[in-house]
Design a protein around this motif. Structure first.
Motif, PDB file in Angstrom:
ATOM      1  N   ALA A  67     -50.758 166.351   7.119  1.00  0.00           N
ATOM      2  CA  ALA A  67     -50.891 166.980   5.671  1.00  0.00           C
ATOM      3  C   ALA A  67     -49.529 167.215   4.994  1.00  0.00           C
ATOM      4  O   ALA A  67     -49.428 167.123   3.737  1.00  0.00           O
ATOM      5  CB  ALA A  67     -51.785 168.228   5.642  1.00  0.00           C
ATOM      6  N   GLY A  68     -48.723 167.738   5.872  1.00  0.00           N
ATOM      7  CA  GLY A  68     -47.210 168.036   5.227  1.00  0.00           C
ATOM      8  C   GLY A  68     -46.715 166.772   4.871  1.00  0.00           C
ATOM      9  O   GLY A  68     -46.102 166.891   3.756  1.00  0.00           O
ATOM     10  N   GLY A  69     -46.780 165.798   5.523  1.00  0.00           N
ATOM     11  CA  GLY A  69     -46.338 164.389   5.252  1.00  0.00           C
ATOM     12  C   GLY A  69     -46.841 163.978   3.888  1.00  0.00           C
ATOM     13  O   GLY A  69     -46.094 163.446   2.838  1.00  0.00           O
ATOM     14  N   TYR A  70     -48.153 164.118   3.715  1.00  0.00           N
ATOM     15  CA  TYR A  70     -48.839 163.582   2.506  1.00  0.00           C
ATOM     16  C   TYR A  70     -48.366 164.555   1.173  1.00  0.00           C
ATOM     17  O   TYR A  70     -48.564 164.077   0.244  1.00  0.00           O
ATOM     18  CB  TYR A  70     -50.421 163.990   3.047  1.00  0.00           C
ATOM     19  CG  TYR A  70     -51.025 162.522   2.261  1.00  0.00           C
ATOM     20  CD1 TYR A  70     -50.494 161.071   2.256  1.00  0.00           C
ATOM     21  CD2 TYR A  70     -52.272 162.752   1.688  1.00  0.00           C
ATOM     22  CE1 TYR A  70     -51.086 160.207   2.163  1.00  0.00           C
ATOM     23  CE2 TYR A  70     -52.891 161.692   1.276  1.00  0.00           C
ATOM     24  CZ  TYR A  70     -52.460 160.127   1.296  1.00  0.00           C
ATOM     25  OH  TYR A  70     -53.003 159.242   0.851  1.00  0.00           O
ATOM     26  N   PHE A  71     -48.049 165.956   1.699  1.00  0.00           N
ATOM     27  CA  PHE A  71     -47.674 166.608   0.326  1.00  0.00           C
ATOM     28  C   PHE A  71     -46.470 166.007  -0.033  1.00  0.00           C
ATOM     29  O   PHE A  71     -46.289 165.893  -1.219  1.00  0.00           O
ATOM     30  CB  PHE A  71     -47.321 168.019   1.005  1.00  0.00           C
ATOM     31  CG  PHE A  71     -46.616 169.066  -0.088  1.00  0.00           C
ATOM     32  CD1 PHE A  71     -47.407 169.675  -0.963  1.00  0.00           C
ATOM     33  CD2 PHE A  71     -45.347 168.972  -0.007  1.00  0.00           C
ATOM     34  CE1 PHE A  71     -46.875 170.673  -2.134  1.00  0.00           C
ATOM     35  CE2 PHE A  71     -44.614 169.870  -1.281  1.00  0.00           C
ATOM     36  CZ  PHE A  71     -45.406 170.467  -2.114  1.00  0.00           C
ATOM     37  N   VAL A  72     -45.398 165.822   0.703  1.00  0.00           N
ATOM     38  CA  VAL A  72     -44.330 165.033   0.083  1.00  0.00           C
ATOM     39  C   VAL A  72     -44.328 163.675  -0.407  1.00  0.00           C
ATOM     40  O   VAL A  72     -43.898 163.216  -1.306  1.00  0.00           O
ATOM     41  CB  VAL A  72     -43.124 164.767   1.331  1.00  0.00           C
ATOM     42  CG1 VAL A  72     -41.882 164.019   0.947  1.00  0.00           C
ATOM     43  CG2 VAL A  72     -42.972 166.321   1.913  1.00  0.00           C
ATOM     44  N   CYS A  73     -45.559 162.913   0.085  1.00  0.00           N
ATOM     45  CA  CYS A  73     -45.991 161.751  -0.570  1.00  0.00           C
ATOM     46  C   CYS A  73     -46.371 161.770  -1.784  1.00  0.00           C
ATOM     47  O   CYS A  73     -45.870 161.063  -2.659  1.00  0.00           O
ATOM     48  CB  CYS A  73     -46.997 161.034   0.423  1.00  0.00           C
ATOM     49  SG  CYS A  73     -47.667 159.356  -0.140  1.00  0.00           S
ATOM     50  N   GLY A  74     -47.260 162.686  -2.170  1.00  0.00           N
ATOM     51  CA  GLY A  74     -47.611 162.953  -3.414  1.00  0.00           C
ATOM     52  C   GLY A  74     -46.528 163.445  -4.457  1.00  0.00           C
ATOM     53  O   GLY A  74     -46.362 163.009  -5.612  1.00  0.00           O
ATOM     54  N   ALA A  75     -45.804 164.200  -4.051  1.00  0.00           N
ATOM     55  CA  ALA A  75     -44.344 164.970  -4.739  1.00  0.00           C
ATOM     56  C   ALA A  75     -43.720 163.557  -5.115  1.00  0.00           C
ATOM     57  O   ALA A  75     -43.084 163.625  -6.299  1.00  0.00           O
ATOM     58  CB  ALA A  75     -43.543 165.747  -3.939  1.00  0.00           C
ATOM     59  N   THR A  76     -43.359 162.587  -4.414  1.00  0.00           N
ATOM     60  CA  THR A  76     -42.584 161.494  -4.627  1.00  0.00           C
ATOM     61  C   THR A  76     -43.089 160.274  -5.245  1.00  0.00           C
ATOM     62  O   THR A  76     -42.423 159.347  -5.232  1.00  0.00           O
ATOM     63  CB  THR A  76     -41.788 161.038  -3.215  1.00  0.00           C
ATOM     64  OG1 THR A  76     -42.556 160.987  -2.242  1.00  0.00           O
ATOM     65  CG2 THR A  76     -40.906 162.248  -2.699  1.00  0.00           C
ATOM     66  N   THR A  77     -44.474 160.431  -5.322  1.00  0.00           N
ATOM     67  CA  THR A  77     -45.140 159.178  -6.136  1.00  0.00           C
ATOM     68  C   THR A  77     -45.811 159.571  -7.478  1.00  0.00           C
ATOM     69  O   THR A  77     -45.144 159.398  -8.427  1.00  0.00           O
ATOM     70  CB  THR A  77     -46.129 158.498  -5.024  1.00  0.00           C
ATOM     71  OG1 THR A  77     -47.092 159.553  -4.770  1.00  0.00           O
ATOM     72  CG2 THR A  77     -45.685 157.794  -3.929  1.00  0.00           C
ATOM     73  N   ASN A  78     -46.961 160.115  -7.479  1.00  0.00           N
ATOM     74  CA  ASN A  78     -47.388 160.469  -8.500  1.00  0.00           C
ATOM     75  C   ASN A  78     -46.911 161.390  -9.324  1.00  0.00           C
ATOM     76  O   ASN A  78     -46.699 161.615 -10.448  1.00  0.00           O
ATOM     77  CB  ASN A  78     -49.098 160.937  -8.387  1.00  0.00           C
ATOM     78  CG  ASN A  78     -49.882 160.024  -7.731  1.00  0.00           C
ATOM     79  OD1 ASN A  78     -49.756 159.063  -7.558  1.00  0.00           O
ATOM     80  ND2 ASN A  78     -50.983 160.604  -6.858  1.00  0.00           N
ATOM     81  N   GLY A  79     -46.369 162.501  -8.542  1.00  0.00           N
ATOM     82  CA  GLY A  79     -45.482 163.546  -9.311  1.00  0.00           C
ATOM     83  C   GLY A  79     -44.208 162.976  -9.892  1.00  0.00           C
ATOM     84  O   GLY A  79     -43.891 163.379 -11.033  1.00  0.00           O
ATOM     85  N   LEU A  80     -43.303 162.540  -9.325  1.00  0.00           N
ATOM     86  CA  LEU A  80     -42.158 162.166  -9.883  1.00  0.00           C
ATOM     87  C   LEU A  80     -42.090 160.747 -10.404  1.00  0.00           C
ATOM     88  O   LEU A  80     -41.901 160.595 -11.807  1.00  0.00           O
ATOM     89  CB  LEU A  80     -41.133 162.250  -8.712  1.00  0.00           C
ATOM     90  CG  LEU A  80     -39.637 161.875  -9.328  1.00  0.00           C
ATOM     91  CD1 LEU A  80     -39.185 162.753  -9.960  1.00  0.00           C
ATOM     92  CD2 LEU A  80     -38.702 162.015  -7.810  1.00  0.00           C
TER      93      LEU A  80
END
Length: 430
Positions: A242-255
């Protein structure tokens, strides 16, 4: 279409593949809707004088609710059926987009695009790939997750250039009306072709040689969702994934999904050119996501995730310099980032399935998608603030790259605490 006709067709092609096709189309359409805010940032900023940070906050609400509704949507689908729930969600999405041309206050944008579009597209959100694979398949699950995840990139590829061109030529209001009409067209597709589970057609799941029926969760959907979460959070591996997926979301949809077009405008590129770059990235994301699904059925998913996160981090740290390079600039970024963009989903699902088991995988993927979207919502707003503070997205891109390099190392420890190995992957069957 009658049940008898469906059964006759199933003798030639297993109906699970029809479900994949229908779901793929729906994901493409909703991905197009979710890409629209990236096209709207500059026009809304120019017409209403809303700050980029304020608009980003509304987009952050969208990203957060998109993830947050997933676990409960999965439980509701278990209770009331995928066809009914998905059809209502798509209709709600169309209604919210159709009302967009009438807005003239910021709260209306937050309500329509932050709340309604966030919730309705979240019902058919990122968890759906794992949900369909778990419900309809006992073989080639990784491949199916890869296809349905790649559909998100296909939606961006199909819709972004068209939406940007419409905004440039006819205005953002016309774009919204055209988008709403497109969504409405596909609601009947769900009603006619979607089915809830293989047993409704007298079929076993694809690749299931036992013929056993999966037990359906009983009880209140809210209680079912939280019960699954309570089981998952006791595992250290769950938090690593889940921690890796948090970073995944931050660097795709979010940014990138939210700010890349605006960053292109900052560097002298037009909105259409920025949308074209994002769409080109989607081409490689489509390839990368599909290929990743195939790879996840055959190789160690921890190594795959480490490679994906690491390469994506390098791509984002390269991006601020790519804007100033003519030949080896943005095209190189588009290829490297695109191949890694959604490739993380299939190995994440396979790793999580080994932690929580196949019966809970749909709801648990929905829960880690909540965490994914928390990451996306956080950096969507933070990147807007950094842009206002420093006048550039350089700091946001560098921060994202560093986070990804950390995530690349972190996922290697999945299963390591107890000396576990990754669960054995069953050989793919035809």
């Amino acid at each position: 279409m009658s049940v008898a006709a469906i059964r006759a067709a199933a003798h030639r092609v297993h109906y699970a593949w029809v479900i994949v096709a229908v779901t793929c189309v729906v994901v493409v359409v909703t991905a197009g809707v979710r890409a629209a805010p990236g096209v709207l940032i500059v026009p809304l900023e120019q017409e209403f004088g809303w700050s980029r940070a304020t608009i980003s906050l509304a987009i952050g609400v969208n990203l957060l609710l998109y993830g947050l509704v997933g676990p409960f949507a999965a439980a509701v689908m278990d209770r009331f059926g995928a066809r009914r729930v998905m059809s209502l969600a798509l209709a709600a999405t169309a209604a919210a987009v159709a009302l967009t041309p009438g807005m003239d206050h910021m709260w209306q944008f937050v309500l329509l695009w932050g709340v309604v579009v966030g919730l309705s597209t979240g019902v058919v959100g990122a968890y759906l790939a794992a949900y369909i694979a778990g419900r309809w398949f006992r073989a080639r699950e990784g491949f199916v997750v890869g296809i349905l995840t790649a559909a998100n990139a296909a939606g961006q590829l199909v819709f972004l250039p068209t939406m940007a061109a419409l905004v440039a030529q006819a205005g953002w209001r016309i774009m919204a009306l055209v988008l709403a009409g497109t969504v409405v067209v596909f609601v009947p597709l769900l009603v006619v072709w979607m089915r809830d589970r293989p047993e409704d057609l007298g079929l076993a799941a694809y690749g299931d040689e036992t013929g056993s029926q999966a037990a359906m969760p009983a009880g209140n959907p809210l209680a079912v969702a939280f019960s699954a979460l309570a089981t998952g959070v006791r595992s250290r591996d769950f938090w690593l994934i889940a921690g890796g997926y948090f970073v995944c979301g931050a660097t795709t949809n979010g940014l990138i999904g939210t700010h890349l077009i605006a960053a292109c405008v900052d560097h002298g590129l037009g909105e259409v050119a920025g949308a074209g770059l994002l769409a080109a990235t989607g081409v490689f994301a489509l390839i990368g996501g599909t290929l990743s699904g195939w790879l996840s059925d055959r190789f160690d998913n921890r190594i795959l995730l480490c490679c994906y996160y690491g390469l994506r981090g390098v791509a984002l740290m390269y991006l601020p310099f790519a804007f100033d390079l003519s030949v080896f600039g943005l095209p190189v970024f588009s290829v490297i980032y695109g191949l890694d963009w959604i490739a993380s989903a299939p190995p994440t699902v396979r790793l999580l399935s080994g932690v929580v088991g196949p019966q809970r995988i749909g709801i648990m993927v929905a829960w880690i998608t909540v965490i994914h979207q928390f990451g996306g919502a956080s950096i969507a707003y933070l990147a807007g603030l950094l842009r206002i503070t420093f006048g550039t997205y350089f700091e946001a891109f560098m921060l994202a790259g560093i986070l990804l390099l950390g995530a690349a190392v972190m996922v290697l420890f999945v299963g390591a605490g107890r000396g576990d190995r990754e669960p054995e992957i069953a050989p793919a069957t035809a």
